[in-house]
Scaffold this motif. Sequence first.
Motif, PDB file in Angstrom:
ATOM      1  N   ASN A 118       0.841  -1.189   0.000  1.00 17.05           N
ATOM      2  CA  ASN A 118       0.000   0.000   0.000  1.00 17.05           C
ATOM      3  C   ASN A 118       0.880   1.244   0.000  1.00 17.05           C
ATOM      4  OD1 ASN A 118      -2.953  -0.715   0.083  1.00 17.05           O
ATOM      5  ND2 ASN A 118      -2.228  -2.031   1.748  1.00 17.05           N
ATOM      6  N   GLU A 119       0.320   2.368   0.397  1.00 18.38           N
ATOM      7  CA  GLU A 119       1.050   3.637   0.391  1.00 18.38           C
ATOM      8  C   GLU A 119       1.054   4.276   1.778  1.00 18.38           C
ATOM      9  OE1 GLU A 119      -0.698   6.001  -2.676  1.00 18.38           O
ATOM     10  OE2 GLU A 119      -0.376   4.482  -4.235  1.00 18.38           O
ATOM     11  N   ILE A 120       1.067   3.414   2.798  1.00 17.90           N
ATOM     12  CA  ILE A 120       1.032   3.891   4.184  1.00 17.90           C
ATOM     13  C   ILE A 120       2.382   4.503   4.553  1.00 17.90           C
ATOM     14  CG2 ILE A 120       0.720   3.204   6.597  1.00 17.90           C
ATOM     15  CD1 ILE A 120      -1.032   0.882   5.504  1.00 17.90           C
ATOM     16  N   ASN A 129       5.335  -0.761   1.906  1.00 20.29           N
ATOM     17  CA  ASN A 129       4.636   0.495   2.099  1.00 20.29           C
ATOM     18  C   ASN A 129       5.645   1.635   1.993  1.00 20.29           C
ATOM     19  OD1 ASN A 129       1.576   0.457   2.867  1.00 20.29           O
ATOM     20  ND2 ASN A 129       2.427  -1.403   3.798  1.00 20.29           N
ATOM     21  N   ASN A 183      10.372  -1.216   3.210  1.00 18.70           N
ATOM     22  CA  ASN A 183       9.998   0.136   3.568  1.00 18.70           C
ATOM     23  C   ASN A 183      11.266   0.979   3.548  1.00 18.70           C
ATOM     24  OD1 ASN A 183       6.988   0.499   4.466  1.00 18.70           O
ATOM     25  ND2 ASN A 183       7.563  -1.535   5.203  1.00 18.70           N
TER      26      ASN A 183
END
Length: 289
Positions: free
Chosen positions: A45-47, A69, A95
């Motif tokens: 995701n793009e968290i 992410n 990350n």
Amino acid sequence: MKQAMPSLPASCFLAQTAIACNNIKMKHVPALTDPSLTTFYLAENEIAKIPAHTFLGLPNLEWLALSKNKLDTQGLHPHAFKNLTWLKYLNLDRNSLSTVPAWPDSQQELQLNDNLLQGLQRSSFQGVVTESVLKGSHSLSMLVFNNSRLQEDQLAPRAWIDLPPQGLQCLMLHHSLIECISGYMFAHMKPGLGFLHLSHNRLRADGVHGMSFHGLRASLAELLLDHNHLQAIPRGHLGLKGLQVHDSNRISAHLENNLIDQRHIIPTAFSCSQASERGPPAPAGEEGS
């Protein structure tokens, strides 16, 4: 099946004790209150931020996947996992974390592959869940730091000193830039690591000396030193009496793809090995990681 939750995107998959929200361009972790939830997939995701009380409503979470992410050390609050006292598996692969985050005492496996770690010092494992995170983490059995760009001067001799002596069984440091292993780095571990993976680094023979594996003499069952710059069998390797033979042809000390001239290997180099069928633990998998 769970009923739909207003705070969750419709594309999330809901099961009895699990929620999967992989690869849906999610920018933040939804606010949930569900004591029955044990598994939460948020990979791909793009968290970029996880505030302190993000998981306050999920006290029984055991499995949390946050790989792929946009998390960095500034975006991940130091208290983010504080209340997850049943958490066993945490995946933060791929990350942009520069430090090791704090985690609860229940943790059994932490994966930090493909991050931007700036080094492993004793302070890397000191955090907010206890006065010193690893000092109380008796459940922790596996640490995975592959592809984290660690260099030889970033792996401090006392980096693991707060690890519980009977806890950690497997340490993976594949694909980094490590050139040497300091003496007595694992000396406090009793009975010691069973599996140490250092493949695809920059280790030289003069960077692995007689005391590099001190503390692992009887426990180490698998040592991976393949794909390094070794020109000879490291002196520290010769005293590892716990290394096992998996079958009649394959030993658990891997030295292939180095610069070692096989003609110069002494006949007794592996004479300490014993027959065994013991194999290394495999990191737990996840969907979408």
